[in-house]
Structures are given as structure tokens and as C-alpha cells.
Write an enzyme that holds these catalytic residues in place. Structure first.
Site, short mmCIF file in Angstrom:
data_model
loop_
_atom_site.label_atom_id
_atom_site.label_comp_id
_atom_site.label_asym_id
_atom_site.label_seq_id
_atom_site.Cartn_x
_atom_site.Cartn_y
_atom_site.Cartn_z
N ARG A 18 -7.63 1.74 5.89
CA ARG A 18 -8.46 2.94 5.68
C ARG A 18 -9.64 2.63 4.77
O ARG A 18 -10.76 3.07 5.03
CB ARG A 18 -7.63 4.09 5.13
N ASN A 36 -3.69 8.01 7.81
CA ASN A 36 -2.46 7.48 8.37
C ASN A 36 -1.71 8.62 9.04
O ASN A 36 -1.57 9.70 8.46
CB ASN A 36 -1.57 6.89 7.28
#
EC number: 3.6.1.7
Length: 89
Positions: A18, A36
Site C-alpha cells: 500500500r 487491504n
């Protein structure tokens, strides 16, 4: 201007994916979100056509050195609202 929904599968959680996705987004002036979800990473992104293509390529080729993308699903979305930044949620 394009708006996409990208699901990325493989070793993409717990490896800085990320964070690196955010950096790639900043490099190409992409706005949206990365998060996520279960066993994959979900990305919503908006940007100019060429920038979106480069962003997708960067993410799929491995946003994080420790990641291993095994597959992805890409969906084009209608541009209903303009996002203002790129966030990890």
C-alpha cells in the site's frame, strides 16, 4: 479522465504494498484509495488515461520489492465524482 477499480492478488499484504502504491500514485498524479481486503489489495484510482496506464503497470509489476503479484482484476468505472487525493485506508 479514467476511474478504475483494481484488485491485486498474491503476496501483497504485510510487505509495504500500500505504501509503495501511494508513491506510484503520487508520481503519476493519481487520486483514489488503496486498502487491504481479505487476501488481496483493492484500489480505486482516477487520473488521465496515460497516467492510469503507467500507474497500473507500476502496481502490477510490483509496487513493493517484497511483493509478488500473481493476478489482478481491472474494472472501468463511471466518473461520478472527482477525488482529491490518494489515501491508504
Amino acid at each position: 479522465m479514467r476511474h478504475i477499480h483494481l484488485q491485486v492478488f498474491g503476496r501483497v499484504q504485510g510487505v509495504g504494498f500500500r505504501y509503495f502504491t501511494q508513491r506510484i500514485a503520487m508520481n503519476y498524479n493519481i487520486v483514489g484509495t488503496v486498502q487491504n481486503v481479505d487476501d488481496y489489495v483493492e484500489i480505486y484510482a482516477q487520473g488521465d488515461d496515460a497516467d492510469i496506464e503507467r500507474f497500473i503497470q507500476g502496481v502490477i509489476e510490483g509496487a513493493s520489492p517484497a511483493s509478488n503479484v500473481t493476478s489482478h482484476q481491472l474494472e472501468e468505472l463511471e466518473l461520478n465524482q472527482k477525488l482529491s487525493d490518494f489515501r491508504s485506508i
